[in-house]
Design a protein around this motif. Structure first.
Motif, short mmCIF file in Angstrom:
data_model
loop_
_atom_site.label_atom_id
_atom_site.label_comp_id
_atom_site.label_asym_id
_atom_site.label_seq_id
_atom_site.Cartn_x
_atom_site.Cartn_y
_atom_site.Cartn_z
N TRP A 27 0.84 -1.21 0.00
CA TRP A 27 0.00 0.00 0.00
C TRP A 27 0.87 1.26 0.00
O TRP A 27 0.58 2.22 -0.72
N ILE A 28 1.93 1.24 0.80
CA ILE A 28 2.83 2.40 0.85
C ILE A 28 3.50 2.61 -0.51
O ILE A 28 3.55 3.73 -1.02
N ALA A 29 3.99 1.54 -1.10
CA ALA A 29 4.65 1.65 -2.41
C ALA A 29 3.68 2.17 -3.47
O ALA A 29 4.03 3.07 -4.26
N VAL A 37 -2.17 -4.26 -12.71
CA VAL A 37 -2.15 -3.98 -14.16
C VAL A 37 -1.63 -2.56 -14.39
O VAL A 37 -0.81 -2.32 -15.29
N THR A 38 -2.09 -1.63 -13.57
CA THR A 38 -1.60 -0.25 -13.67
C THR A 38 -0.11 -0.19 -13.38
O THR A 38 0.63 0.55 -14.04
N ALA A 39 0.35 -0.96 -12.41
CA ALA A 39 1.78 -0.99 -12.10
C ALA A 39 2.59 -1.48 -13.30
O ALA A 39 3.66 -0.94 -13.60
N VAL A 40 2.09 -2.48 -14.01
CA VAL A 40 2.77 -2.96 -15.22
C VAL A 40 2.79 -1.86 -16.29
O VAL A 40 3.81 -1.65 -16.95
N LEU A 98 6.07 0.11 -18.18
CA LEU A 98 6.25 0.44 -19.60
C LEU A 98 6.50 1.93 -19.80
O LEU A 98 7.37 2.32 -20.59
N LEU A 99 5.77 2.76 -19.08
CA LEU A 99 5.96 4.20 -19.18
C LEU A 99 7.35 4.60 -18.72
O LEU A 99 8.02 5.43 -19.36
N MET A 100 7.82 4.01 -17.64
CA MET A 100 9.16 4.34 -17.13
C MET A 100 10.25 3.82 -18.05
O MET A 100 11.31 4.44 -18.15
N LEU A 149 10.44 2.56 -11.66
CA LEU A 149 10.16 1.28 -12.31
C LEU A 149 10.27 0.14 -11.30
O LEU A 149 9.42 -0.76 -11.26
N ALA A 150 11.29 0.17 -10.46
CA ALA A 150 11.48 -0.88 -9.46
C ALA A 150 10.33 -0.90 -8.45
O ALA A 150 9.84 -1.98 -8.07
N VAL A 151 9.86 0.27 -8.05
CA VAL A 151 8.74 0.33 -7.12
C VAL A 151 7.49 -0.25 -7.78
O VAL A 151 6.73 -1.01 -7.17
N ALA A 152 7.28 0.10 -9.04
CA ALA A 152 6.13 -0.43 -9.77
C ALA A 152 6.23 -1.94 -9.94
O ALA A 152 5.22 -2.65 -9.83
#
Length: 127
Positions: free
Chosen positions: A6-8, A77-80, A84-86, A109-112
């Protein structure tokens, strides 16, 4: 682990919302002279605004689905999508020789990736 995820996701959402609002509402000419914003001078206003909208949607997608209990699978899914954006951001800054921004995007990217892995594998939302 749930708390860490949740924090990430929350931190990533703050970053996404900040970047999105900036790209949507700050004039491209002003962005182009800001540190790390030189790339905006090489693309159209529509592209910058579109990225801003996508980043704002990512902020919402990282938090709201799980918080509201409505299709929480949207969070990883949003994290993935953020990964891609990063990746694109890293390529753009890398071509411009902006290694500090490549590193910053790599951290995002690593957090995502942590959020995606955590919510798909370690502690998915159940419902």
């Amino acid at each position: 682990m749930n708390f860490a995820l949740w924090i990430a996701a929350g931190l990533l959402a703050v970053v996404a919302l900040g970047g999105g609002v900036t790209k949507m509402f700050v004039p491209r000419e002003k962005l182009a002279v800001a540190p790390g914003g030189g790339w905006t001078g090489d693309v159209g206003v529509g592209f910058v605004k579109t990225l801003g909208v996508l980043e704002s949607l990512a902020a919402a997608g990282l938090i709201l689905p799980a918080a509201l209990g409505i299709v929480p699978v949207v969070v990883p899914v949003t994290a993935v999508c953020w990964i891609l954006l990063m990746t694109g951001a890293m390529i753009t800054h890398g071509r411009r020789g902006e290694s500090a921004f490549v590193l910053l995007n790599l951290i995002y990217l690593a957090v995502a990736a942590f959020v995606a892995w955590g919510r798909f594998v370690l502690e998915p939302f159940t419902g």
